[in-house]
Design a protein around this motif. Sequence first.
Motif, PDB file in Angstrom:
ATOM      1  N   ASN A 170      40.439 -44.413  -2.313  1.00 46.29           N
ATOM      2  CA  ASN A 170      40.565 -44.301  -0.861  1.00 46.29           C
ATOM      3  C   ASN A 170      40.306 -45.670  -0.258  1.00 46.29           C
ATOM      4  N   ARG A 223      39.587 -46.584   2.970  1.00 50.32           N
ATOM      5  CA  ARG A 223      38.607 -46.732   4.038  1.00 50.32           C
ATOM      6  C   ARG A 223      37.363 -45.912   3.712  1.00 50.32           C
ATOM      7  N   PHE A 225      35.602 -43.897   5.486  1.00 51.24           N
ATOM      8  CA  PHE A 225      35.568 -42.550   6.067  1.00 51.24           C
ATOM      9  C   PHE A 225      36.897 -41.829   5.898  1.00 51.24           C
ATOM     10  N   ASP A 226      37.636 -42.205   4.872  1.00 53.25           N
ATOM     11  CA  ASP A 226      38.930 -41.584   4.586  1.00 53.25           C
ATOM     12  C   ASP A 226      38.692 -40.142   4.157  1.00 53.25           C
ATOM     13  N   LYS A 227      39.246 -39.197   4.883  1.00 55.36           N
ATOM     14  CA  LYS A 227      39.017 -37.772   4.610  1.00 55.36           C
ATOM     15  C   LYS A 227      39.997 -37.185   3.604  1.00 55.36           C
ATOM     16  N   ARG A 228      40.967 -37.994   3.185  1.00 52.33           N
ATOM     17  CA  ARG A 228      41.935 -37.461   2.230  1.00 52.33           C
ATOM     18  C   ARG A 228      41.264 -37.208   0.877  1.00 52.33           C
ATOM     19  N   ARG A 229      41.836 -36.264   0.121  1.00 60.01           N
ATOM     20  CA  ARG A 229      41.328 -35.980  -1.218  1.00 60.01           C
ATOM     21  C   ARG A 229      41.457 -37.201  -2.105  1.00 60.01           C
ATOM     22  N   GLN A 230      40.597 -37.255  -3.116  1.00 56.86           N
ATOM     23  CA  GLN A 230      40.720 -38.306  -4.115  1.00 56.86           C
ATOM     24  C   GLN A 230      41.989 -38.073  -4.925  1.00 56.86           C
TER      25      GLN A 230
END
Length: 164
Positions: free
Chosen positions: A99, A101, A103-108
Amino acid sequence: MIPKYNQTKKSQMKNPKPYTSKPLKLNIEKLENNFARVDLEIHGIIHSGPSYEGRVFINNPDANANTKLDSLSGYAGSFHIFGHGGCFGDIGHCSVRPNKRPFDKRRQHHLTPAFKRITITKMINKLPRSEFLVTIVPILKATTDLCSVEDTIQFKKIKLVTYD
């Protein structure tokens, strides 16, 4: 392309070579009592190959798929890896991307290396010496034509965590 799964019977399936660690040291002699808990941690497990059960043995470098799962054989526990059976996507599909960033909320990424912890307290507290070997025996569950079973067990580091 959809991978073909190996439909051979489990008795005919060839299990890959076990992994045996270099001697691990643990200062047991200075302890007044046994450890409250000892964990074996395996970091950075690559799971792009076949699915398998990793059977963990202490001080039994000759352990294999037929070794009894009891304390006399050094059996300490097991973990399971859900393998991806090789890569059949486009170029770069299986390249792990972190990821970008904080605070990236996307899944790994689906192939981010795995982490496993096995509690091995009973086996360690029975050891008569402070140096021991860890052997991991992979037991394949299924394979595909896209992955090699020879390098099934791959990880970055193995570590002991103790609690008094």
